[in-house]
Write a protein that holds these residues in place. Structure first.
Motif, PDB file in Angstrom:
ATOM      1  N   ILE A   1      74.409  -6.956  70.265  1.00  0.00           N
ATOM      2  CA  ILE A   1      72.848  -6.617  69.600  1.00  0.00           C
ATOM      3  C   ILE A   1      72.837  -5.399  68.969  1.00  0.00           C
ATOM      4  O   ILE A   1      73.297  -4.276  69.518  1.00  0.00           O
ATOM      5  N   TYR A   2      72.357  -5.418  67.738  1.00  0.00           N
ATOM      6  CA  TYR A   2      72.216  -4.192  66.878  1.00  0.00           C
ATOM      7  C   TYR A   2      70.600  -3.623  66.724  1.00  0.00           C
ATOM      8  O   TYR A   2      69.742  -4.583  66.952  1.00  0.00           O
ATOM      9  N   ALA A   3      70.491  -2.709  66.070  1.00  0.00           N
ATOM     10  CA  ALA A   3      69.117  -2.252  65.992  1.00  0.00           C
ATOM     11  C   ALA A   3      68.972  -1.530  64.681  1.00  0.00           C
ATOM     12  O   ALA A   3      70.035  -0.752  64.357  1.00  0.00           O
ATOM     13  N   ALA A   4      67.837  -1.554  63.834  1.00  0.00           N
ATOM     14  CA  ALA A   4      67.769  -0.676  62.597  1.00  0.00           C
ATOM     15  C   ALA A   4      66.210  -0.545  62.421  1.00  0.00           C
ATOM     16  O   ALA A   4      65.426  -1.253  62.756  1.00  0.00           O
ATOM     17  N   GLY A   5      66.059   0.878  61.677  1.00  0.00           N
ATOM     18  CA  GLY A   5      64.552   0.917  61.346  1.00  0.00           C
ATOM     19  C   GLY A   5      63.700   1.733  62.348  1.00  0.00           C
ATOM     20  O   GLY A   5      64.429   2.495  63.232  1.00  0.00           O
ATOM     21  N   ASP A   6      62.532   1.662  62.232  1.00  0.00           N
ATOM     22  CA  ASP A   6      61.594   2.398  62.964  1.00  0.00           C
ATOM     23  C   ASP A   6      61.695   2.274  64.424  1.00  0.00           C
ATOM     24  O   ASP A   6      61.752   3.096  65.189  1.00  0.00           O
ATOM     25  N   VAL A   7      62.337   1.036  65.073  1.00  0.00           N
ATOM     26  CA  VAL A   7      62.356   0.759  66.446  1.00  0.00           C
ATOM     27  C   VAL A   7      63.487   1.529  67.014  1.00  0.00           C
ATOM     28  O   VAL A   7      63.377   1.790  68.242  1.00  0.00           O
ATOM     29  N   THR A   8      64.396   2.098  66.292  1.00  0.00           N
ATOM     30  CA  THR A   8      65.425   2.991  66.742  1.00  0.00           C
ATOM     31  C   THR A   8      64.744   4.429  67.057  1.00  0.00           C
ATOM     32  O   THR A   8      65.413   5.287  67.950  1.00  0.00           O
ATOM     33  N   GLY A   9      63.707   4.793  66.517  1.00  0.00           N
ATOM     34  CA  GLY A   9      63.155   6.319  66.842  1.00  0.00           C
ATOM     35  C   GLY A   9      64.214   7.115  65.953  1.00  0.00           C
ATOM     36  O   GLY A   9      63.552   8.311  65.937  1.00  0.00           O
ATOM     37  N   LEU A  10      64.948   6.870  64.967  1.00  0.00           N
ATOM     38  CA  LEU A  10      65.859   7.720  64.493  1.00  0.00           C
ATOM     39  C   LEU A  10      64.919   8.287  62.896  1.00  0.00           C
ATOM     40  O   LEU A  10      65.168   9.353  62.621  1.00  0.00           O
ATOM     41  N   SER A  11      64.145   7.223  62.381  1.00  0.00           N
ATOM     42  CA  SER A  11      63.586   7.607  61.273  1.00  0.00           C
ATOM     43  C   SER A  11      62.443   6.768  61.117  1.00  0.00           C
ATOM     44  O   SER A  11      62.449   5.557  61.208  1.00  0.00           O
ATOM     45  N   ALA A  12      61.369   7.119  60.240  1.00  0.00           N
ATOM     46  CA  ALA A  12      60.114   6.148  60.120  1.00  0.00           C
ATOM     47  C   ALA A  12      59.711   6.080  58.721  1.00  0.00           C
ATOM     48  O   ALA A  12      58.647   5.767  58.497  1.00  0.00           O
ATOM     49  N   ILE A  13      60.768   6.421  57.755  1.00  0.00           N
ATOM     50  CA  ILE A  13      60.634   6.158  56.389  1.00  0.00           C
ATOM     51  C   ILE A  13      61.364   4.968  55.757  1.00  0.00           C
ATOM     52  O   ILE A  13      62.470   4.516  56.213  1.00  0.00           O
ATOM     53  N   TRP A  14      60.791   4.502  54.706  1.00  0.00           N
ATOM     54  CA  TRP A  14      61.259   3.294  54.182  1.00  0.00           C
ATOM     55  C   TRP A  14      62.961   3.583  53.659  1.00  0.00           C
ATOM     56  O   TRP A  14      63.668   2.228  54.095  1.00  0.00           O
ATOM     57  N   PRO A  15      63.089   4.271  53.056  1.00  0.00           N
ATOM     58  CA  PRO A  15      64.570   4.406  52.461  1.00  0.00           C
ATOM     59  C   PRO A  15      65.591   4.291  53.644  1.00  0.00           C
ATOM     60  O   PRO A  15      66.912   3.697  53.746  1.00  0.00           O
ATOM     61  N   ASP A  16      65.165   5.178  54.688  1.00  0.00           N
ATOM     62  CA  ASP A  16      66.018   5.028  56.081  1.00  0.00           C
ATOM     63  C   ASP A  16      66.247   3.962  56.715  1.00  0.00           C
ATOM     64  O   ASP A  16      67.526   3.358  57.076  1.00  0.00           O
ATOM     65  N   ALA A  17      64.802   3.056  56.632  1.00  0.00           N
ATOM     66  CA  ALA A  17      65.221   1.588  57.311  1.00  0.00           C
ATOM     67  C   ALA A  17      65.947   0.652  56.539  1.00  0.00           C
ATOM     68  O   ALA A  17      66.813  -0.046  57.165  1.00  0.00           O
ATOM     69  N   ARG A  18      65.991   0.876  55.223  1.00  0.00           N
ATOM     70  CA  ARG A  18      66.831   0.128  54.387  1.00  0.00           C
ATOM     71  C   ARG A  18      68.425   0.328  54.601  1.00  0.00           C
ATOM     72  O   ARG A  18      69.228  -0.500  54.761  1.00  0.00           O
ATOM     73  N   LEU A  19      68.686   1.806  54.520  1.00  0.00           N
ATOM     74  CA  LEU A  19      70.000   2.143  54.753  1.00  0.00           C
ATOM     75  C   LEU A  19      70.516   1.854  56.231  1.00  0.00           C
ATOM     76  O   LEU A  19      71.718   1.249  56.318  1.00  0.00           O
ATOM     77  N   MET A  20      69.801   1.856  57.236  1.00  0.00           N
ATOM     78  CA  MET A  20      70.131   1.500  58.698  1.00  0.00           C
ATOM     79  C   MET A  20      70.304  -0.145  58.671  1.00  0.00           C
ATOM     80  O   MET A  20      71.319  -0.494  59.365  1.00  0.00           O
ATOM     81  N   GLY A  21      69.477  -0.888  57.870  1.00  0.00           N
ATOM     82  CA  GLY A  21      69.513  -2.341  57.997  1.00  0.00           C
ATOM     83  C   GLY A  21      71.009  -2.823  57.344  1.00  0.00           C
ATOM     84  O   GLY A  21      71.644  -3.632  57.830  1.00  0.00           O
ATOM     85  N   ARG A  22      71.329  -2.152  56.191  1.00  0.00           N
ATOM     86  CA  ARG A  22      72.604  -2.355  55.456  1.00  0.00           C
ATOM     87  C   ARG A  22      73.760  -2.159  56.358  1.00  0.00           C
ATOM     88  O   ARG A  22      74.773  -2.779  56.466  1.00  0.00           O
ATOM     89  N   CYS A  23      73.715  -0.749  56.851  1.00  0.00           N
ATOM     90  CA  CYS A  23      74.856  -0.472  57.940  1.00  0.00           C
ATOM     91  C   CYS A  23      74.881  -1.419  58.947  1.00  0.00           C
ATOM     92  O   CYS A  23      76.107  -1.926  59.370  1.00  0.00           O
ATOM     93  N   ALA A  24      73.976  -1.950  59.501  1.00  0.00           N
ATOM     94  CA  ALA A  24      73.891  -2.522  60.905  1.00  0.00           C
ATOM     95  C   ALA A  24      74.434  -3.992  60.516  1.00  0.00           C
ATOM     96  O   ALA A  24      75.258  -4.679  61.273  1.00  0.00           O
ATOM     97  N   ALA A  25      74.167  -4.332  59.228  1.00  0.00           N
ATOM     98  CA  ALA A  25      74.607  -5.689  58.793  1.00  0.00           C
ATOM     99  C   ALA A  25      76.119  -5.504  58.446  1.00  0.00           C
ATOM    100  O   ALA A  25      76.936  -6.787  58.877  1.00  0.00           O
ATOM    101  N   ARG A  26      76.734  -4.647  57.836  1.00  0.00           N
ATOM    102  CA  ARG A  26      78.173  -4.381  57.681  1.00  0.00           C
ATOM    103  C   ARG A  26      78.809  -4.609  59.165  1.00  0.00           C
ATOM    104  O   ARG A  26      79.813  -5.082  59.277  1.00  0.00           O
ATOM    105  N   ASN A  27      78.612  -3.794  60.046  1.00  0.00           N
ATOM    106  CA  ASN A  27      79.073  -3.593  61.387  1.00  0.00           C
ATOM    107  C   ASN A  27      78.735  -5.097  62.138  1.00  0.00           C
ATOM    108  O   ASN A  27      79.610  -5.578  63.161  1.00  0.00           O
ATOM    109  N   MET A  28      77.783  -5.785  61.985  1.00  0.00           N
ATOM    110  CA  MET A  28      77.659  -7.107  62.517  1.00  0.00           C
ATOM    111  C   MET A  28      78.516  -8.052  61.963  1.00  0.00           C
ATOM    112  O   MET A  28      79.001  -9.070  62.616  1.00  0.00           O
ATOM    113  N   CYS A  29      79.034  -7.895  60.906  1.00  0.00           N
ATOM    114  CA  CYS A  29      80.123  -8.705  59.914  1.00  0.00           C
ATOM    115  C   CYS A  29      81.466  -8.158  60.395  1.00  0.00           C
ATOM    116  O   CYS A  29      82.578  -8.055  59.412  1.00  0.00           O
TER     117      CYS A  29
END
Length: 438
Positions: free
Chosen positions: A293-321
């Motif tokens: 189970i991975y997490a990305a975006g606002d729900v992590t509490g790490l950042s609440a801005i759009w570019p960061d959400a996209r970065l986290m989403g892509r990073c999570a995807a790479r590690n899910m693979c």
């Protein structure tokens, strides 16, 4: 491999796109609680009639079909069966996964003010459905609104409502608007432009009570000083911290959790072993402590801005693979806004103890720039009017560059300040650190 993503915002869709690129044959399913895919950043323009729902989409119409992604809309997750690797929907449907990404974002919280959690005319300002409820309520009850919270969401709500012709009273308990992003001067500019448009702005005011009618609708909000304000409906847009006592004895252990994150997580994570701190805790690879189970975006509490959400989403995807991609370097806390022609950019710290920080201000007839430094490192920037080169300051802020060697031109920085010359080729080369600025 079967990937499931909960949430169809910036983090979730960026992850889905990356997963498809990395694993062309995999099954990818996105679960969304909402009926449409859209950018929440534009809700105020949708309410104000400046945008249609179709113009709020941030992916092409053929996105899901082209990438062969299954998307289930209007479905709510109630729990996760970790051992069985299932996501459980509200209707009992089980969605199996090999790897799961939680990208549910954040949501509003109705404060514990008497009647607020029972009255049917108290709304948030987070989803399209909130906008529909607000407009339906105004048609039935009237167009006199009270907005609680003078942060960015509260100002967005006020802007959209006034565009529709509503009578708006905006209440902020702090002494300035956008208290996390603006200083007293910029707050004063915001207050002026909103009041010129007809908004009644109350600062340093706190709602403590309310009055309801025979239908349990709120007809007045009551301030701490006893002042009452008549209204037809209320929008809760305040950022407050809830009590954490009720979490004792559950599997969610919260050291600090803001209200947005709590309401999202508690829906389906209460009976799991997934750890929560500011939000859903992740390691350096965007993994939670729960297997697969991975997490990305606002729900992590790490950042609440759009570019960061996209970065986290892509990073999570790479590690899910089965990748080995480290968590991205996130942007500093930042916001940009444009209200009635008053544009502003805010990043990092904007209000500090001036005995501990160096504060520099440059002010013209139509512009205002404020830089906050500590030991030569840029810690915050606030700009209105001319926002040219805002990205330069964000760059310096994000990379914590020492600006001591640039003292004579701190308000005139450009990206050329971080270019050097390759001694072998003679070409310009981009550098972030190590250049002699003297």
């Amino acid at each position: 491999m079967n990937y499931v993503i909960i949430g169809a915002g910036a983090a979730g869709l960026s992850a889905a796109e990356e997963l498809r690129k990395l694993d062309p044959a995999a099954g990818i399913t996105i679960l969304s609680a909402e009926p449409e895919i859209y950018s929440r950043c534009m809700l105020h323009q949708y309410l104000g009639g400046e945008r249609s729902l179709s113009s709020m989409r941030f992916v092409p119409e053929d996105f899901f079909e082209r990438l062969n992604i299954d998307v289930l809309k209007n479905c709510r997750v109630t729990s996760i069966q970790e051992a069985e690797h299932n996501v459980v929907l509200e209707d009992g449907t089980l969605i199996p996964y090999d790897r799961l990404l939680i990208a549910t974002g954040a949501t509003y919280f109705i404060p514990p003010i008497p009647n607020f959690r029972d009255a049917e005319n108290v709304f948030g300002f987070r989803e399209i459905e909130d906008i529909k409820r607000i407009t339906a309520s105004s048609e039935k009850l009237g167009e006199c609104a009270v907005i609680i919270g003078g942060g960015l969401i509260g100002l967005d709500a006020a802007y959209g409502m006034m565009r529709r012709g509503y009578q708006v009273t905006l209440i902020e308990k702090e002494p300035r608007l956008m208290p996390l992003q603006a200083d007293d001067y910029v707050s004063g500019l915001l207050k002026q432009v909103f009041e010129e448009e007809g908004c009644h702005v109350l600062l340093g005011a706190e709602v403590k009570d309310s009055v309801t009618d025979e239908n349990d609708m709120i007809t007045k909000v009551v301030l701490a000083d006893g002042t009452d304000i008549t209204c037809d409906f209320v929008v809760a847009a305040a950022s407050v911290k809830p009590q954490m006592d009720f979490l004792e004895g559950t599997s969610i252990q919260a050291l600090y959790m803001n209200y947005h994150i709590h309401t999202v997580l508690s829906r389906f994570l209460k009976k799991t072993d997934i750890h929560v701190n500011k939000g859903l805790e992740v390691d350096a690879y965007m993994r939670t402590n729960s297997s697969d189970i991975y997490a990305a975006g606002d729900v992590t509490g790490l950042s609440a801005i759009w570019p960061d959400a996209r970065l986290m989403g892509r990073c999570a995807a790479r590690n899910m693979c089965a990748g080995d991609t480290h968590k991205p370097e996130l942007y500093q806390f930042k916001n940009t806004a444009n209200f009635y022609g008053l544009v502003l950019f805010s990043a990092g710290k904007t209000v500090v103890d001036e005995e501990r920080y160096e504060v520099l201000v440059q002010q013209g007839k139509t512009s205002y720039r404020k830089l906050i430094l500590k030991d030569g490192i840029l810690e915050g920037v606030l700009m209105t009017g001319d926002l040219s080169n805002a990205g330069v300051y964000l760059h310096a802020l994000t990379h914590r560059l020492n600006l001591d060697g640039m003292r004579g031109r701190l308000f005139r920085l450009s990206f050329s300040d971080w270019y050097g010359i390759d001694e072998e080729s003679g070409e310009y080369c981009y550098t972030m650190e190590g250049r002699d600025y003297s």
